[in-house]
Design a protein around this motif. Structure first.
Motif: not given
Length: 262
Positions: A16, A99-100, A157-158, A161, A184
């Protein structure tokens, strides 16, 4: 594992801190070498193959979602427009936050699987200008206002969160939260989570350490039904849907949605 040791593990893995999905330096170096090699020996462009599909010219998202796949919409926040689509029909649906480095295209295998089972799915082209979870909250409201009575939040992933945080900000209870490689997500994020919670991850995913997923699972004590599925491999987030154990990942998610749609 203590929280101090967990923090050291996160720092070592890029958890993170900084970009949690940044590629390791060795990988980046290898990729650069491959790029230089390719540049030195360019491959002549040949004629298009008979099976190649032209890029859509009408209304679309990321070149892979077209108007015949669902209802495409736009909304604007902080002067930035975000495009999305609602696919399928039914009173049960899911919002996907990716995800990012992902796109809506990467999540089509899951979206199409859910739609085939009679669910509605909202995919959106994430607006990075605003706080990411605000987008997820807005999308969940939109899906709920469209008549979906059971709203699930699915994130990679992100995006995992984002989904966990959004669940605590909505005025209506979500039917469940699904985290795919939630690298994350921190244990404290799920302390108050009451919704059913499914985590799907790969045991050798360096971006989303298994120890972190286990710590998050242990902390989600208030969840009505917490589950952790660990698959073999290194695949991260949406890559799990095209890897060797893709069917296990897809089946686990659709079964979870079915279980909590009642």
């Amino acid at each position: 594992m203590g929280l101090g040791a967990l923090a050291m593990l996160l720092a070592a893995c890029g958890g993170n801190t900084g970009d949690p999905e940044a590629a390791p330096a060795a990988t980046t170096s290898a990729a650069a070498s491959a790029t230089e090699s390719a540049a030195a020996s360019p491959t002549p462009a040949g004629p298009p193959t008979p099976n190649s599909s032209p890029s859509p010219t009408g209304e679309n998202i990321a070149g892979c979602v077209t108007a015949d796949m669902g209802e495409i919409f736009k909304y604007t926040r902080d002067s930035t427009a975000t495009k999305g689509v609602i696919m399928g029909k039914g009173k049960v649906g899911a919002v996907v936050s990716y995800e990012r480095r992902g796109t809506v295209c990467d999540w089509l295998p899951l979206a199409e699987r859910l739609v085939a089972e009679g669910r509605r799915v909202l995919l959106f082209d994430r607006n990075d200008v605003v706080n990411p979870e605000k987008d997820t909250v807005e999308m969940a409201r939109r899906l709920h206002d469209a008549g979906v009575e059971k709203v699930f939040l699915i994130g990679g992933s992100m995006g995992a969160r984002q989904s966990v945080l959004a669940a605590g900000r909505l005025k209506f209870p979500v039917a469940g939260v699904i985290s795919v490689s939630g690298g994350t997500t921190q244990p404290g994020d799920v302390t108050a989570l009451k919704a059913p919670f499914l985590q799907v991850t790969a045991d050798e995913d360096s971006t989303a350490p298994l120890e972190l997923a286990q710590a998050v699972y242990q902390e989600a004590k208030k969840s009505a039904d917490r589950q952790l599925l660990v698959l073999n491999g290194r695949e991260h987030a949406s890559a799990l849907f095209t890897a060797g154990q893709s069917d296990k990942a897809l089946q686990a998610i659709t079964a979870f949605v079915t279980k909590h749609s009642g």
